[in-house]
Write a protein that holds these residues in place. Structure first.
Motif, PDB file in Angstrom:
ATOM      1  N   TYR A  30      14.655 -16.662   2.540  1.00 59.48           N
ATOM      2  CA  TYR A  30      15.580 -17.641   3.113  1.00 59.48           C
ATOM      3  C   TYR A  30      14.841 -18.736   3.878  1.00 59.48           C
ATOM      4  O   TYR A  30      13.928 -18.458   4.667  1.00 59.48           O
ATOM      5  CB  TYR A  30      16.564 -16.948   4.042  1.00 59.48           C
ATOM      6  N   VAL A  31      15.255 -19.976   3.633  1.00 59.77           N
ATOM      7  CA  VAL A  31      14.740 -21.134   4.358  1.00 59.77           C
ATOM      8  C   VAL A  31      15.919 -21.858   4.987  1.00 59.77           C
ATOM      9  O   VAL A  31      16.830 -22.300   4.273  1.00 59.77           O
ATOM     10  CB  VAL A  31      13.981 -22.102   3.415  1.00 59.77           C
ATOM     11  N   PRO A  32      15.962 -21.989   6.310  1.00 53.37           N
ATOM     12  CA  PRO A  32      17.074 -22.694   6.950  1.00 53.37           C
ATOM     13  C   PRO A  32      17.201 -24.131   6.449  1.00 53.37           C
ATOM     14  O   PRO A  32      16.208 -24.766   6.065  1.00 53.37           O
ATOM     15  CB  PRO A  32      16.696 -22.661   8.439  1.00 53.37           C
ATOM     16  N   ASP A  33      18.421 -24.626   6.456  1.00 51.10           N
ATOM     17  CA  ASP A  33      18.693 -25.965   5.926  1.00 51.10           C
ATOM     18  C   ASP A  33      17.925 -27.065   6.647  1.00 51.10           C
ATOM     19  O   ASP A  33      17.636 -28.112   6.057  1.00 51.10           O
ATOM     20  CB  ASP A  33      20.195 -26.267   6.007  1.00 51.10           C
ATOM     21  N   ASP A  34      17.607 -26.858   7.913  1.00 54.49           N
ATOM     22  CA  ASP A  34      16.940 -27.910   8.680  1.00 54.49           C
ATOM     23  C   ASP A  34      15.417 -27.856   8.582  1.00 54.49           C
ATOM     24  O   ASP A  34      14.718 -28.602   9.273  1.00 54.49           O
ATOM     25  CB  ASP A  34      17.362 -27.846  10.154  1.00 54.49           C
ATOM     26  N   ILE A  35      14.883 -26.985   7.713  1.00 46.49           N
ATOM     27  CA  ILE A  35      13.436 -26.908   7.504  1.00 46.49           C
ATOM     28  C   ILE A  35      13.133 -27.268   6.060  1.00 46.49           C
ATOM     29  O   ILE A  35      13.677 -26.678   5.127  1.00 46.49           O
ATOM     30  CB  ILE A  35      12.901 -25.501   7.835  1.00 46.49           C
ATOM     31  N   GLU A  36      12.275 -28.256   5.877  1.00 48.71           N
ATOM     32  CA  GLU A  36      11.882 -28.714   4.538  1.00 48.71           C
ATOM     33  C   GLU A  36      10.434 -28.302   4.290  1.00 48.71           C
ATOM     34  O   GLU A  36       9.520 -28.781   4.958  1.00 48.71           O
ATOM     35  CB  GLU A  36      12.026 -30.229   4.423  1.00 48.71           C
ATOM     36  N   LEU A  37      10.227 -27.412   3.333  1.00 47.66           N
ATOM     37  CA  LEU A  37       8.880 -26.928   3.051  1.00 47.66           C
ATOM     38  C   LEU A  37       8.103 -27.844   2.120  1.00 47.66           C
ATOM     39  O   LEU A  37       6.873 -27.759   2.039  1.00 47.66           O
ATOM     40  CB  LEU A  37       8.945 -25.529   2.435  1.00 47.66           C
ATOM     41  N   GLY A  38       8.811 -28.692   1.380  1.00 50.65           N
ATOM     42  CA  GLY A  38       8.124 -29.617   0.485  1.00 50.65           C
ATOM     43  C   GLY A  38       7.523 -28.939  -0.736  1.00 50.65           C
ATOM     44  O   GLY A  38       6.465 -29.350  -1.227  1.00 50.65           O
ATOM     45  N   ILE A  39       8.195 -27.896  -1.246  1.00 48.79           N
ATOM     46  CA  ILE A  39       7.708 -27.190  -2.425  1.00 48.79           C
ATOM     47  C   ILE A  39       8.799 -27.138  -3.481  1.00 48.79           C
ATOM     48  O   ILE A  39       9.973 -27.362  -3.197  1.00 48.79           O
ATOM     49  CB  ILE A  39       7.265 -25.751  -2.082  1.00 48.79           C
ATOM     50  N   ASP A  40       8.400 -26.851  -4.710  1.00 54.20           N
ATOM     51  CA  ASP A  40       9.359 -26.617  -5.791  1.00 54.20           C
ATOM     52  C   ASP A  40      10.226 -25.416  -5.399  1.00 54.20           C
ATOM     53  O   ASP A  40       9.714 -24.352  -5.035  1.00 54.20           O
ATOM     54  CB  ASP A  40       8.598 -26.324  -7.078  1.00 54.20           C
ATOM     55  N   HIS A  41      11.541 -25.580  -5.500  1.00 55.27           N
ATOM     56  CA  HIS A  41      12.459 -24.522  -5.072  1.00 55.27           C
ATOM     57  C   HIS A  41      12.220 -23.220  -5.822  1.00 55.27           C
ATOM     58  O   HIS A  41      12.466 -22.127  -5.285  1.00 55.27           O
ATOM     59  CB  HIS A  41      13.906 -24.988  -5.259  1.00 55.27           C
ATOM     60  N   LYS A  42      11.711 -23.290  -7.051  1.00 50.02           N
ATOM     61  CA  LYS A  42      11.466 -22.087  -7.839  1.00 50.02           C
ATOM     62  C   LYS A  42      10.435 -21.172  -7.183  1.00 50.02           C
ATOM     63  O   LYS A  42      10.452 -19.953  -7.395  1.00 50.02           O
ATOM     64  CB  LYS A  42      10.998 -22.467  -9.253  1.00 50.02           C
ATOM     65  N   LEU A  43       9.548 -21.744  -6.384  1.00 46.41           N
ATOM     66  CA  LEU A  43       8.522 -20.940  -5.732  1.00 46.41           C
ATOM     67  C   LEU A  43       9.107 -19.968  -4.711  1.00 46.41           C
ATOM     68  O   LEU A  43       8.449 -18.996  -4.326  1.00 46.41           O
ATOM     69  CB  LEU A  43       7.489 -21.842  -5.053  1.00 46.41           C
ATOM     70  N   LEU A  44      10.337 -20.207  -4.277  1.00 47.17           N
ATOM     71  CA  LEU A  44      10.952 -19.310  -3.298  1.00 47.17           C
ATOM     72  C   LEU A  44      11.257 -17.940  -3.891  1.00 47.17           C
ATOM     73  O   LEU A  44      11.505 -16.987  -3.141  1.00 47.17           O
ATOM     74  CB  LEU A  44      12.232 -19.933  -2.736  1.00 47.17           C
ATOM     75  N   ASN A  45      11.232 -17.842  -5.220  1.00 51.35           N
ATOM     76  CA  ASN A  45      11.457 -16.550  -5.866  1.00 51.35           C
ATOM     77  C   ASN A  45      10.154 -15.856  -6.243  1.00 51.35           C
ATOM     78  O   ASN A  45      10.172 -14.827  -6.919  1.00 51.35           O
ATOM     79  CB  ASN A  45      12.326 -16.739  -7.114  1.00 51.35           C
ATOM     80  N   GLU A  46       9.030 -16.416  -5.806  1.00 54.20           N
ATOM     81  CA  GLU A  46       7.730 -15.842  -6.129  1.00 54.20           C
ATOM     82  C   GLU A  46       7.101 -15.184  -4.907  1.00 54.20           C
ATOM     83  O   GLU A  46       7.606 -15.293  -3.787  1.00 54.20           O
ATOM     84  CB  GLU A  46       6.817 -16.923  -6.716  1.00 54.20           C
ATOM     85  N   HIS A  47       5.976 -14.539  -5.133  1.00 51.33           N
ATOM     86  CA  HIS A  47       5.378 -13.701  -4.096  1.00 51.33           C
ATOM     87  C   HIS A  47       4.911 -14.478  -2.872  1.00 51.33           C
ATOM     88  O   HIS A  47       4.784 -13.900  -1.793  1.00 51.33           O
ATOM     89  CB  HIS A  47       4.206 -12.916  -4.680  1.00 51.33           C
ATOM     90  N   ILE A  48       4.673 -15.770  -3.017  1.00 49.07           N
ATOM     91  CA  ILE A  48       4.219 -16.516  -1.840  1.00 49.07           C
ATOM     92  C   ILE A  48       5.329 -16.668  -0.800  1.00 49.07           C
ATOM     93  O   ILE A  48       5.054 -16.898   0.377  1.00 49.07           O
ATOM     94  CB  ILE A  48       3.653 -17.905  -2.212  1.00 49.07           C
ATOM     95  N   ALA A  49       6.574 -16.505  -1.230  1.00 50.22           N
ATOM     96  CA  ALA A  49       7.707 -16.693  -0.320  1.00 50.22           C
ATOM     97  C   ALA A  49       8.323 -15.388   0.141  1.00 50.22           C
ATOM     98  O   ALA A  49       8.934 -15.339   1.217  1.00 50.22           O
ATOM     99  CB  ALA A  49       8.783 -17.547  -0.994  1.00 50.22           C
ATOM    100  N   VAL A  50       8.173 -14.321  -0.650  1.00 51.80           N
ATOM    101  CA  VAL A  50       8.911 -13.086  -0.364  1.00 51.80           C
ATOM    102  C   VAL A  50       8.179 -11.906  -0.998  1.00 51.80           C
ATOM    103  O   VAL A  50       7.533 -12.056  -2.040  1.00 51.80           O
ATOM    104  CB  VAL A  50      10.352 -13.183  -0.927  1.00 51.80           C
ATOM    105  N   ASP A  51       8.256 -10.743  -0.368  1.00 52.75           N
ATOM    106  CA  ASP A  51       7.766  -9.511  -0.981  1.00 52.75           C
ATOM    107  C   ASP A  51       8.864  -8.989  -1.909  1.00 52.75           C
ATOM    108  O   ASP A  51       9.839  -8.356  -1.464  1.00 52.75           O
ATOM    109  CB  ASP A  51       7.435  -8.474   0.086  1.00 52.75           C
ATOM    110  N   ILE A  52       8.704  -9.270  -3.183  1.00 49.58           N
ATOM    111  CA  ILE A  52       9.716  -8.957  -4.185  1.00 49.58           C
ATOM    112  C   ILE A  52      10.037  -7.460  -4.178  1.00 49.58           C
ATOM    113  O   ILE A  52       9.136  -6.618  -4.172  1.00 49.58           O
ATOM    114  CB  ILE A  52       9.220  -9.407  -5.574  1.00 49.58           C
ATOM    115  N   GLY A  53      11.320  -7.140  -4.145  1.00 46.41           N
ATOM    116  CA  GLY A  53      11.780  -5.757  -4.248  1.00 46.41           C
ATOM    117  C   GLY A  53      11.905  -5.000  -2.948  1.00 46.41           C
ATOM    118  O   GLY A  53      12.561  -3.962  -2.886  1.00 46.41           O
ATOM    119  N   VAL A  54      11.301  -5.520  -1.885  1.00 50.41           N
ATOM    120  CA  VAL A  54      11.233  -4.767  -0.630  1.00 50.41           C
ATOM    121  C   VAL A  54      12.591  -4.680   0.069  1.00 50.41           C
ATOM    122  O   VAL A  54      12.945  -3.627   0.631  1.00 50.41           O
ATOM    123  CB  VAL A  54      10.167  -5.391   0.297  1.00 50.41           C
ATOM    124  N   GLU A  55      13.367  -5.759   0.038  1.00 53.52           N
ATOM    125  CA  GLU A  55      14.656  -5.730   0.731  1.00 53.52           C
ATOM    126  C   GLU A  55      15.557  -4.633   0.171  1.00 53.52           C
ATOM    127  O   GLU A  55      16.212  -3.896   0.928  1.00 53.52           O
ATOM    128  CB  GLU A  55      15.353  -7.086   0.637  1.00 53.52           C
TER     129      GLU A  55
END
Length: 241
Positions: A30-55
């Motif tokens: 999750y990225v709050p609406d008021d924070i702009e990371l400046g990355i391709d949105h698709k990267l939020l589903n990859e390992h750099i953004a989240v530990d996949i499967g852990v939740e």
């Protein structure tokens, strides 16, 4: 985020002291609406953004296996909750070769105050209430990095810094399940162990930092399998420490 908190807690309503307690620092993209990371949105589903499967595993441990969980609700790219406050990577400007342009020049103190400090204060309070026999820190790792040709054959790994008493038992028990088990691989807990250094080692609480390879837990079936296995193995480890 729930009520603008950088964490949520599951299974903490009827706490019984002396059990297991789970923490998942990198469970959310999750990225709050008021924070702009400046990355391709698709990267939020990859390992750099989240530990996949852990939740999914943390939720199952809490809801089905009676192991309360403290779960992050913000991406590690916004604020890495598994870093010390004075580490540059606490608000990363690069991850696995990807530039996080929006974090260049970010107000790090504001991110710490909004995300990092409330998260760790709440976890410390939960530990105080729960008085756990052992902590279980959940992470996952990608089978390969874009910036490295290193093979990562381990299905699961145990990380630790100075206190390896629980990890040693877990390494043996996972090995008995026929799994390929990493010992401080693919990362060393002697360099990256911030949450457990702070909440476990500093307080003399045994812990296991468990890293599961992401292809094992991408699906709900995989998450359910690993939640069951973790509940069994961690329960047996807790009897030994």
């Amino acid at each position: 985020m729930i009520d603008n908190l950088p964490y949520r807690q599951v299974g903490t309503e009827d706490l019984r002291p002396g059990g297991l307690l789970c923490v998942a620092d990198h469970a959310s993209n999750y990225v709050p609406d008021d924070i702009e990371l400046g990355i391709d949105h698709k990267l939020l589903n990859e390992h750099i953004a989240v530990d996949i499967g852990v939740e999914g595993i943390a939720d199952r441990l809490a809801r089905r296996h009676n192991i309360p969980a403290h779960i992050a609700c913000v991406s590690r790219l916004v604020c890495d909750l598994h870093r010390k406050e004075d580490e540059d990577a606490v608000v990363p400007t690069e991850s696995d070769g990807k530039l996080i342009a929006g974090n260049i020049g970010a107000d790090v103190e504001a991110r710490l105050e909004r995300f990092h400090r409330p998260y760790h204060t709440a976890f410390a309070d939960l530990i105080e209430r729960t008085r756990p026999k052992m902590l279980v820190a959940l992470h996952s790792f990608t089978p390969s990095l874009d910036t490295s040709d290193e093979e990562r054959p381990w299905e699961v790994a145990l990380l630790y810094n100075q206190d390896d008493r629980a990890a040693r038992h877990a390494i043996r028990l996972f090995g008995e399940q026929g799994l390929s088990v990493g010992d401080n691989q693919p990362y060393s807990g002697k360099q990256l162990n911030a949450t457990m250094d702070r909440h476990a080692e500093a307080n003399g609480i045994p812990y296991c930092t468990v890293e599961i390879r992401q292809d094992q837990i991408e699906t709900e079936a995989g998450q359910a399998r690993w939640a069951m296995m973790l509940a069994d193995v961690m329960g047996r480890v807790a009897l030994e420490v």
